[in-house]
Design an enzyme around this catalytic site. Structure first.
Site, PDB file in Angstrom:
ATOM      1  CD  GLU A  26      -0.954   0.466   3.724  1.00  0.00           C
ATOM      2  OE1 GLU A  26      -1.250   1.523   3.862  1.00  0.00           O
ATOM      3  OE2 GLU A  26      -1.482  -0.581   4.517  1.00  0.00           O
ATOM      4  CE  LYS A  87      -5.723   6.909   5.495  1.00  0.00           C
ATOM      5  NZ  LYS A  87      -5.780   7.095   6.965  1.00  0.00           N
ATOM      6  CB  VAL A 107      -6.372  -2.152   3.953  1.00  0.00           C
ATOM      7  CG1 VAL A 107      -6.776  -3.423   3.792  1.00  0.00           C
ATOM      8  CG2 VAL A 107      -4.975  -2.058   5.114  1.00  0.00           C
ATOM      9  CG  ASP A 139     -16.714   4.014  12.817  1.00  0.00           C
ATOM     10  OD1 ASP A 139     -16.440   3.865  11.733  1.00  0.00           O
ATOM     11  OD2 ASP A 139     -15.909   5.046  13.435  1.00  0.00           O
ATOM     12  CB  SER A 141     -12.432  -0.555   8.878  1.00  0.00           C
ATOM     13  OG  SER A 141     -11.533  -0.447   7.375  1.00  0.00           O
ATOM     14  CB  ALA A 142     -14.349   0.543   3.792  1.00  0.00           C
ATOM     15  CE  LYS A 160      -4.463   1.318  11.100  1.00  0.00           C
ATOM     16  NZ  LYS A 160      -4.855   0.311   9.911  1.00  0.00           N
TER      17      LYS A 160
END
Length: 303
Positions: A26, A87, A107, A139, A141-142, A160
């Site tokens: 990445e 980003k 990612v 909430d 993450s995609a 994380k």
């Protein structure tokens, strides 16, 4: 994907055509994850580690509306030096391509572009996941949904540690994303060697991981990623006591300041780096280096 919107470097294109090993990297760690000029030095170091492992590095980014799988030296330098580089997650790719924007891939965007190009192995630091307090904020993450439909091996140090790790593992199970521990029966904790959460499968060699990838290929069916959870070495992890204390203070500060949504993760990571005197960053880099080395060996075994 139309040829006009994605460009493979000559080296990556030739390696894929000859079925030689390639590892996707990445670019957000270059553009947004590290201070300048260290970011450029780390980008070059990670590509060198892939080569040392016998594979071709394919750093991925979008420049002037074109997605590149494999960057040249000048392109890497541009991503590292240009503060206007955005980003980009997977959902941002189409607007970026359509408007001629430049951005570093997260990612989700990296995994998507790598898989479309035919790259089977991707190395990163830690995944996104389910955020703490999900029952109130929803909430998530995609990364998770994208990995549920993308056939790529993601070598990472878990998710994380600022996230809700048990909830993230449950979500990955629900989405059908395979998770294996590399020489560990505990899911790594990003900065920490272990999150304390168990994994169902442990693999002990790059050849075993490659065999799982081949079995995935042979089974067919729904495409999904394989998460290869590779812990940071114990002597390079962030001190667990320091981690828990500083993270607790960071979460309190986040709540007091009313920080929500996409602003939460960068705030917490920055707080950890500042209040551990950079130790969290060093643990992160130790994890990334280990993941890149392992990814190169997996790609070589798979090829």
């Amino acid at each position: 994907m139309p040829e006009t919107t994605v460009v493979l470097s000559e080296e990556v294109r030739e390696a894929l055509a000859a079925r030689r090993p390639v590892v996707a990297l990445e670019s957000t760690i270059i553009a947004h994850g590290l201070p300048r000029p260290r970011n450029l030095a780390v980008a070059e170091e990670l590509e060198a580690l892939v080569r040392e492992g016998g594979a071709v590095p394919a750093t991925i980014a979008v420049l002037d509306g074109t997605a590149f799988v494999g960057l040249g030296k000048e392109q890497v330098e541009r991503v590292a030096a240009d503060p206007s580089v955005r980003k980009l997650g997977h959902r941002d790719l189409a607007p970026a391509l359509a408007t001629g924007a430049s951005g570093a891939t997260t990612v989700s965007a990296t995994a998507f572009l790598a898989a479309r190009a035919g790259v089977r192995v991707f190395a990163t630091g830690g995944l996104g996941g389910v955020h703490r307090g999900w029952t109130e904020t929803q909430d998530e993450s995609a990364d998770l949904r994208l990995l549920a439909r993308t056939p790529i091996a993601v070598v990472c140090a878990g998710v994380k540690s600022i996230l809700d790790v048990p909830a993230t593992l449950q979500r990955l199970e629900t989405l059908g994303v395979g998770v294996v521990g590399y020489r560990t029966d505990r899911f790594p904790g990003f900065y920490l060697t272990s999150s304390g959460e168990p994994v169902d499968w442990t693999l002990d060699s790059p050849e075993e991981v490659a065999a799982v990838l081949r079995a995935q290929d042979g089974l067919g069916g729904p495409d999904a990623a394989l998460i290869v959870a590779n812990p940071v070495p114990e002597d390079r992890q962030l001190d667990p006591g320091v981690h828990d204390r500083v993270l607790g203070a960071a979460l309190d500060a986040c709540a007091e300041r009313g920080i929500t949504g996409q602003a939460v993760t960068p705030f917490l990571l920055e707080y950890l780096m500042t209040h551990t005197a950079g130790a969290s960053l060093e643990a992160n880099l130790a994890a990334v280096r280990g993941n890149v080395r392992l990814a190169a060996r997996i790609a070589a075994a798979y090829a």
